[in-house]
Design a protein around this motif. Structure first.
Motif, short mmCIF file in Angstrom:
data_model
loop_
_atom_site.label_atom_id
_atom_site.label_comp_id
_atom_site.label_asym_id
_atom_site.label_seq_id
_atom_site.Cartn_x
_atom_site.Cartn_y
_atom_site.Cartn_z
N SER A 10 5.15 9.47 -4.89
CA SER A 10 5.61 8.08 -4.76
C SER A 10 4.94 7.43 -3.57
O SER A 10 4.41 8.13 -2.69
CB SER A 10 7.12 7.98 -4.68
OG SER A 10 7.51 6.67 -5.07
N GLY A 11 4.96 6.13 -3.56
CA GLY A 11 4.28 5.39 -2.50
C GLY A 11 5.07 4.17 -2.07
O GLY A 11 5.88 3.65 -2.81
N MET A 12 4.82 3.76 -0.84
CA MET A 12 5.40 2.51 -0.32
C MET A 12 4.30 1.76 0.41
O MET A 12 3.50 2.37 1.12
CB MET A 12 6.50 2.79 0.70
CG MET A 12 7.87 2.96 0.14
SD MET A 12 9.07 3.05 1.50
CE MET A 12 10.27 4.13 0.75
N ARG A 13 4.34 0.45 0.28
CA ARG A 13 3.39 -0.37 1.03
C ARG A 13 3.87 -0.53 2.46
O ARG A 13 5.07 -0.74 2.69
CB ARG A 13 3.26 -1.75 0.38
CG ARG A 13 2.34 -1.75 -0.82
CD ARG A 13 2.45 -3.03 -1.60
NE ARG A 13 3.79 -3.16 -2.14
CZ ARG A 13 4.40 -4.32 -2.35
NH1 ARG A 13 3.79 -5.45 -2.07
NH2 ARG A 13 5.61 -4.35 -2.86
N PRO A 14 2.96 -0.42 3.43
CA PRO A 14 3.37 -0.53 4.84
C PRO A 14 3.58 -1.98 5.23
O PRO A 14 2.69 -2.63 5.77
CB PRO A 14 2.18 0.08 5.60
CG PRO A 14 1.00 -0.13 4.69
CD PRO A 14 1.52 -0.12 3.28
N ILE A 43 1.68 6.43 2.02
CA ILE A 43 1.75 5.07 2.55
C ILE A 43 0.54 4.33 1.99
O ILE A 43 -0.60 4.63 2.35
CB ILE A 43 1.75 5.09 4.09
CG1 ILE A 43 2.97 5.91 4.55
CG2 ILE A 43 1.76 3.68 4.64
CD1 ILE A 43 2.96 6.26 6.01
N VAL A 44 0.81 3.43 1.07
CA VAL A 44 -0.29 2.86 0.28
C VAL A 44 -0.85 1.59 0.94
O VAL A 44 -0.54 0.47 0.55
CB VAL A 44 0.15 2.62 -1.20
CG1 VAL A 44 0.31 3.95 -1.93
CG2 VAL A 44 1.46 1.85 -1.31
N ASP A 45 -1.71 1.82 1.91
CA ASP A 45 -2.25 0.69 2.65
C ASP A 45 -3.26 -0.13 1.84
O ASP A 45 -3.36 -1.34 2.02
CB ASP A 45 -2.81 1.12 4.02
CG ASP A 45 -3.77 2.28 3.95
OD1 ASP A 45 -3.88 2.94 2.89
OD2 ASP A 45 -4.43 2.56 4.98
N TRP A 46 -3.97 0.51 0.91
CA TRP A 46 -4.87 -0.28 0.07
C TRP A 46 -4.08 -1.22 -0.83
O TRP A 46 -4.52 -2.34 -1.11
CB TRP A 46 -5.79 0.63 -0.77
CG TRP A 46 -6.96 1.17 0.01
CD1 TRP A 46 -7.55 0.62 1.11
CD2 TRP A 46 -7.68 2.38 -0.28
NE1 TRP A 46 -8.61 1.41 1.52
CE2 TRP A 46 -8.71 2.49 0.69
CE3 TRP A 46 -7.59 3.37 -1.27
CZ2 TRP A 46 -9.62 3.55 0.70
CZ3 TRP A 46 -8.48 4.42 -1.26
CH2 TRP A 46 -9.50 4.52 -0.28
N HIS A 47 -2.92 -0.77 -1.29
CA HIS A 47 -2.10 -1.69 -2.09
C HIS A 47 -1.66 -2.89 -1.25
O HIS A 47 -1.59 -4.01 -1.76
CB HIS A 47 -0.87 -0.96 -2.66
CG HIS A 47 -1.15 -0.23 -3.93
ND1 HIS A 47 -1.31 1.13 -3.98
CD2 HIS A 47 -1.31 -0.67 -5.20
CE1 HIS A 47 -1.57 1.49 -5.22
NE2 HIS A 47 -1.57 0.43 -5.99
N ALA A 48 -1.38 -2.66 0.02
CA ALA A 48 -1.00 -3.78 0.88
C ALA A 48 -2.17 -4.76 0.99
O ALA A 48 -1.98 -5.99 1.03
CB ALA A 48 -0.58 -3.28 2.26
N ALA A 139 -4.01 5.67 -10.33
CA ALA A 139 -4.89 6.65 -9.67
C ALA A 139 -4.13 7.47 -8.64
O ALA A 139 -4.29 8.69 -8.55
CB ALA A 139 -6.07 5.92 -9.02
N ASP A 140 -3.25 6.81 -7.88
CA ASP A 140 -2.44 7.53 -6.89
C ASP A 140 -1.70 8.68 -7.55
O ASP A 140 -1.71 9.82 -7.08
CB ASP A 140 -1.36 6.61 -6.29
CG ASP A 140 -1.91 5.44 -5.49
OD1 ASP A 140 -3.07 5.51 -5.07
OD2 ASP A 140 -1.16 4.47 -5.28
N ILE A 141 -1.02 8.33 -8.63
CA ILE A 141 -0.13 9.28 -9.29
C ILE A 141 -0.93 10.40 -9.96
O ILE A 141 -0.59 11.58 -9.86
CB ILE A 141 0.73 8.53 -10.34
CG1 ILE A 141 1.59 7.47 -9.65
CG2 ILE A 141 1.58 9.49 -11.17
CD1 ILE A 141 2.22 6.45 -10.60
N1 TRP Z 1 3.72 -0.46 -6.35
C1 TRP Z 1 4.65 0.27 -5.54
C2 TRP Z 1 5.61 -0.72 -4.88
O1 TRP Z 1 5.30 -1.84 -4.70
C3 TRP Z 1 3.98 1.10 -4.49
C4 TRP Z 1 3.13 2.20 -5.05
C5 TRP Z 1 1.77 2.28 -4.98
C6 TRP Z 1 3.58 3.32 -5.76
N2 TRP Z 1 1.34 3.42 -5.59
C7 TRP Z 1 2.43 4.08 -6.08
C8 TRP Z 1 4.85 3.77 -6.17
C9 TRP Z 1 2.51 5.24 -6.81
C10 TRP Z 1 4.93 4.95 -6.90
C11 TRP Z 1 3.75 5.67 -7.22
O2 TRP Z 1 6.68 -0.34 -4.49
#
Ligand code: TRP
Ligand code: SF4
Length: 329
Positions: A10-14, A43-48, A139-141
């Motif tokens: 799982s991921g969270m944006r910082p 910690i998904v900084d690229w998503h941020a 891709a993360d998952i």
């Molecule tokens: N999109 C998710 C959010 O906004 C964050 C996220 C990025 C994420 N990559 C992920 C969550 C992979 C679960 C798995 O909260």
């Protein structure tokens, strides 16, 4: 290592300090899962960057704040792999290869994409990076071949898209490379904010995990109670009261006592709020103690990220070797 049920990602944006909505909506669940599964928490900084590319100023600081919030709430870097997305370049490589097989129409019809394009003002989000947000998430998952992803309901569409990408990728290359990850919904789906709307940084109705002990009673006093109740002896309706919704989190075992005394008009809102503040202070005390220790020891945060990177890279490299060979590179 003991037998695990599978792999979780799982991921969270910082985006800054976490609040109680993040704690009970996600973190608590993540912490619970770290004993049962191999967990990767990123910690998904690229998503941020997909939305904040013009003002990424605070990202480095926010990444470190996030590590501190996570660890102080019980995440254990000896059990879960805690790392930063941009430290593992394989996320970008897999994102690129997945983007080759992902039809544009899937991304255009994604409900979160349409919503956010409308809602977020003042930024140009008609970008290649932003429409590709769910592909980066896939891709993360998939890089860790996760079987399950603990998220809130708002992520349902992204997870569905991930599964569609998996099916298409596996079909095209004729091999079951990736498992279809299942969505594990968090237990407390929505934590209400001070004003009864969902707790959210952007609504300014949040209580931060790192909220000082002096500020907690102030915030609790701001919570909206049953508006129809004027005198203490008026029968109350706890189901519309924010304070009561927090009792269900902080004192679930004697919820019916609070409920009854409120309904019978035997309980004053001031007293009810004071009791809640006490419960919250007790609950948050050890968390905040751990957080202060981390604040005083910045090297520890650096070390956790470095160890996490090393562990994540090992898995990511292996997956990418397999993926490259399967796609013919
Ligand atoms: N999109 C998710 C959010 O906004 C964050 C996220 C990025 C994420 N990559 C992920 C969550 C992979 C679960 C798995 O909260
Ligand atoms: Fe809410 Fe407690 Fe007041 Fe009832 S007594 S309305 S539960 S604050």
């Amino acid at each position: 290592m003991t037998e695990k049920k599978g792999t979780i990602f799982s991921g969270m944006r910082p985006t800054g300090r976490l609040h109680l909505g993040n704690l009970f909506g996600a973190l608590e669940n993540w912490v619970r899962l770290q004993d049962e599964y191999h967990c990767f928490y990123c910690i998904v900084d690229w998503h941020a960057m997909t939305t904040d590319y013009e003002n990424p100023g605070d990202i480095n600081k926010n990444v470190r704040e996030m590590v501190m919030d996570w660890l102080s709430c019980g995440m254990d870097p000896d059990k879960a792999v805690v790392f930063r997305q941009s430290d593992v370049k394989e996320h970008a490589e897999l994102h690129l290869l997945l983007s080759m097989v992902t039809p544009l129409s899937w991304l255009e019809r994604c409900p979160t994409y349409k919503d956010q394009l409308q809602q977020i003002e003042g930024r140009n989000l008609a970008t290649y990076g932003f429409i590709g947000y769910p592909v980066l998430q896939a891709a993360d998952i998939l890089l860790y071949k996760a079987n399950a992803v603990p998220v809130g309901e708002d992520q349902a569409a992204h997870l569905e898209l991930t599964r569609e990408i998996v099916r298409r990728f596996n079909y095209i290359y004729g091999k079951k490379v990736f498992p279809e990850p299942e969505t594990l919904y968090n237990k407390y789906r929505v934590v209400s904010g001070l004003d009864r709307r969902k707790m959210s940084k952007s609504y300014e109705n949040a209580i931060d995990i790192a909220c000082t002990p002096e500020d907690i009673p102030k915030k609790v006093r701001m919570m909206i109670t049953d508006p129809a109740r004027i005198r203490k002896t008026d029968p109350g309706n706890p189901t519309v009261c924010t304070v009561f919704s927090f009792y269900s989190i902080f004192k679930p075992d004697n919820l019916s006592v609070v409920e009854q005394s409120c309904c019978l008009g035997e309980r004053g809102c001031v007293e009810c709020k004071n009791n809640l503040s006490e419960l919250m202070l007790q609950y948050l005390e050890p968390i905040q103690q751990r957080r202060r220790e981390l604040e005083d020891n910045p090297n520890r945060v650096t070390e956790v990220l470095e160890e996490g990177r090393e562990k994540a890279v090992q898995v990511a490299r292996t997956t990418m070797e397999e993926v490259r060979s399967i796609v013919g590179l």
